[in-house]
Design a protein around this motif. Structure first.
Motif, mmCIF file in Angstrom:
data_model
loop_
_atom_site.group_PDB
_atom_site.id
_atom_site.type_symbol
_atom_site.label_atom_id
_atom_site.label_comp_id
_atom_site.label_asym_id
_atom_site.label_seq_id
_atom_site.Cartn_x
_atom_site.Cartn_y
_atom_site.Cartn_z
ATOM 1 N N SER A 41 16.330 -3.482 -10.067
ATOM 2 C CA SER A 41 16.526 -4.638 -9.388
ATOM 3 C C SER A 41 16.071 -6.045 -10.041
ATOM 4 O O SER A 41 15.142 -5.810 -10.979
ATOM 5 C CB SER A 41 15.752 -4.843 -7.865
ATOM 6 N N THR A 42 17.012 -7.076 -9.859
ATOM 7 C CA THR A 42 16.419 -8.558 -10.528
ATOM 8 C C THR A 42 15.837 -9.184 -9.310
ATOM 9 O O THR A 42 15.441 -10.283 -9.653
ATOM 10 C CB THR A 42 17.862 -8.919 -11.089
ATOM 11 N N ASP A 43 15.778 -8.819 -7.985
ATOM 12 C CA ASP A 43 15.326 -9.445 -7.232
ATOM 13 C C ASP A 43 13.519 -9.252 -6.944
ATOM 14 O O ASP A 43 13.122 -8.171 -7.547
ATOM 15 C CB ASP A 43 15.965 -9.434 -5.981
ATOM 16 N N ASP A 44 12.711 -9.565 -6.176
ATOM 17 C CA ASP A 44 11.561 -9.365 -5.863
ATOM 18 C C ASP A 44 11.271 -8.379 -4.772
ATOM 19 O O ASP A 44 10.953 -8.578 -3.644
ATOM 20 C CB ASP A 44 10.547 -10.861 -5.560
ATOM 21 N N LEU A 45 11.763 -7.243 -5.280
ATOM 22 C CA LEU A 45 11.719 -6.184 -4.179
ATOM 23 C C LEU A 45 10.194 -5.793 -3.838
ATOM 24 O O LEU A 45 9.844 -5.462 -2.439
ATOM 25 C CB LEU A 45 12.167 -4.711 -4.611
ATOM 26 N N ALA A 46 8.926 -6.020 -4.487
ATOM 27 C CA ALA A 46 7.831 -5.749 -4.133
ATOM 28 C C ALA A 46 7.324 -6.612 -3.186
ATOM 29 O O ALA A 46 6.557 -6.295 -2.224
ATOM 30 C CB ALA A 46 6.980 -5.757 -5.597
ATOM 31 N N ALA A 47 7.693 -7.979 -3.249
ATOM 32 C CA ALA A 47 7.242 -8.915 -2.262
ATOM 33 C C ALA A 47 7.869 -8.610 -0.758
ATOM 34 O O ALA A 47 7.300 -8.742 0.229
ATOM 35 C CB ALA A 47 7.697 -10.261 -2.730
ATOM 36 N N ALA A 48 9.112 -8.090 -0.850
ATOM 37 C CA ALA A 48 9.956 -7.739 0.066
ATOM 38 C C ALA A 48 9.458 -6.635 0.956
ATOM 39 O O ALA A 48 9.395 -6.751 2.309
ATOM 40 C CB ALA A 48 11.402 -7.578 -0.151
ATOM 41 N N ILE A 49 8.553 -5.988 0.627
ATOM 42 C CA ILE A 49 8.105 -4.600 1.155
ATOM 43 C C ILE A 49 6.614 -4.788 1.385
ATOM 44 O O ILE A 49 6.251 -3.837 2.119
ATOM 45 C CB ILE A 49 8.306 -3.304 0.353
ATOM 46 N N GLY A 50 6.153 -5.703 1.095
ATOM 47 C CA GLY A 50 4.536 -6.135 1.429
ATOM 48 C C GLY A 50 4.396 -6.337 3.004
ATOM 49 O O GLY A 50 5.498 -6.813 3.437
ATOM 50 N N GLY A 51 3.371 -5.938 3.384
ATOM 51 C CA GLY A 51 2.909 -6.090 4.901
ATOM 52 C C GLY A 51 3.686 -5.280 5.923
ATOM 53 O O GLY A 51 3.436 -5.484 7.167
ATOM 54 N N ILE A 52 4.356 -4.022 5.407
ATOM 55 C CA ILE A 52 4.874 -3.247 6.469
ATOM 56 C C ILE A 52 3.968 -2.191 6.682
ATOM 57 O O ILE A 52 3.056 -1.637 5.783
ATOM 58 C CB ILE A 52 6.052 -2.575 5.969
ATOM 59 N N ASP A 53 3.519 -1.615 7.968
ATOM 60 C CA ASP A 53 2.726 -0.781 8.239
ATOM 61 C C ASP A 53 3.137 0.725 8.158
ATOM 62 O O ASP A 53 3.379 1.297 9.116
ATOM 63 C CB ASP A 53 2.321 -0.861 9.826
ATOM 64 N N LEU A 54 3.279 0.896 6.781
ATOM 65 C CA LEU A 54 3.580 2.220 6.389
ATOM 66 C C LEU A 54 2.823 2.684 5.160
ATOM 67 O O LEU A 54 2.590 1.975 4.317
ATOM 68 C CB LEU A 54 5.087 2.305 6.191
ATOM 69 N N PRO A 55 2.866 4.103 4.815
ATOM 70 C CA PRO A 55 2.381 4.392 3.566
ATOM 71 C C PRO A 55 3.545 4.507 2.623
ATOM 72 O O PRO A 55 4.053 5.380 2.556
ATOM 73 C CB PRO A 55 1.974 6.091 3.878
ATOM 74 N N LEU A 56 3.385 3.483 1.567
ATOM 75 C CA LEU A 56 4.341 3.175 0.861
ATOM 76 C C LEU A 56 3.954 3.401 -0.488
ATOM 77 O O LEU A 56 2.877 3.372 -1.079
ATOM 78 C CB LEU A 56 4.771 1.743 1.029
ATOM 79 N N LYS A 57 4.905 3.907 -1.417
ATOM 80 C CA LYS A 57 4.825 4.140 -2.791
ATOM 81 C C LYS A 57 6.242 3.437 -3.313
ATOM 82 O O LYS A 57 7.232 3.556 -3.032
ATOM 83 C CB LYS A 57 4.735 5.384 -3.082
#
Length: 225
Positions: A41-57
């Motif tokens: 991706s060329t967008d900021d995907l990491a920022a978009a998934i922050g703060g979600i109450d899930l075990p994320l990788k």
């Protein structure tokens, strides 16, 4: 009941992926791990998934297609069951619990899909009048052993058709796939997305998938004669 993990391939999906992840977090059966694979991706995907109450990788790779990204995500999971989901689609809250119960009741079944209803981006109330059988990434729950046995999802030319090919290969390998009548997922219709509308260049993938299926059938007949 064994646990499950989720794989979400994502390409420039920062505008929709948070809502997608919230639909995963709202499941009555909580996932052990959600693997988001950033497919160049060329967008900021990491920022978009922050703060979600899930075990994320979050995994990253050079752009190679949704099949490649899904394959990488599956390899990162060790859960007995694996669910997959496109980064702009949504699950209804009881989806996974219903599918897990289905697979627990039917141990000979390797994977289960659900019906899906479409809605227009930005208009969640503007639903398609009818639901359709969702033979798609966003409705699939499959046993990890079956997914590993089938092998990678191969992205055809144009970037469309990898799920059609992979589902066909799964069946050809002898695995049973069921379709539940319940509508448990929502497909976002968004101009510019990979699956939106007709496109001659992108639709080449469907022709390649059909060609490969016919080739496999011919090879199978030749081997059994």
């Amino acid at each position: 009941m064994s646990g499950y993990g989720v794989v979400i391939p994502a390409y420039n999906a920062s505008a929709t992926i948070a809502e997608t992840l919230r639909s995963v977090a709202a499941q009555t059966a909580r996932p052990e791990l959600v693997v988001v694979v950033d497919d160049g991706s060329t967008d900021d995907l990491a920022a978009a998934i922050g703060g979600i109450d899930l075990p994320l990788k979050l995994l990253r790779q050079d752009n190679a297609g949704p099949g490649s990204a899904t394959t990488r995500g599956i390899a990162a999971l060790s859960t007995h069951f694996i669910a997959t989901l496109d980064a702009d689609d949504l699950w209804l809250p009881g989806k996974i619990a219903a599918q897990l119960a289905h697979l627990e009741r039917l141990p000979a079944t390797s994977g289960v899909f659900t019906h899906i209803r479409s809605f227009r981006d930005g208009e969640p109330a503007a639903m398609a009048p009818t639901a359709t059988p969702g033979w798609s990434r966003s409705t699939m729950l499959i046993r990890r052993a079956a997914a590993q046995s089938v092998g990678p999802m191969v992205d055809p030319p144009g970037g469309r058709g990898e799920m059609i090919d992979w589902i066909a290969r799964t069946r050809e390998s002898g695995f049973i796939l069921d379709m539940m009548p319940d509508v448990l997922a929502l497909r976002r219709i968004r101009p510019g997305s990979l699956s939106y509308g007709r496109d001659a260049a992108r639709d080449r993938g469907y022709l390649e998938v059909a060609r490969l299926a016919m080739l496999r059938r011919a090879q199978s007949k030749a081997g059994s004669s």
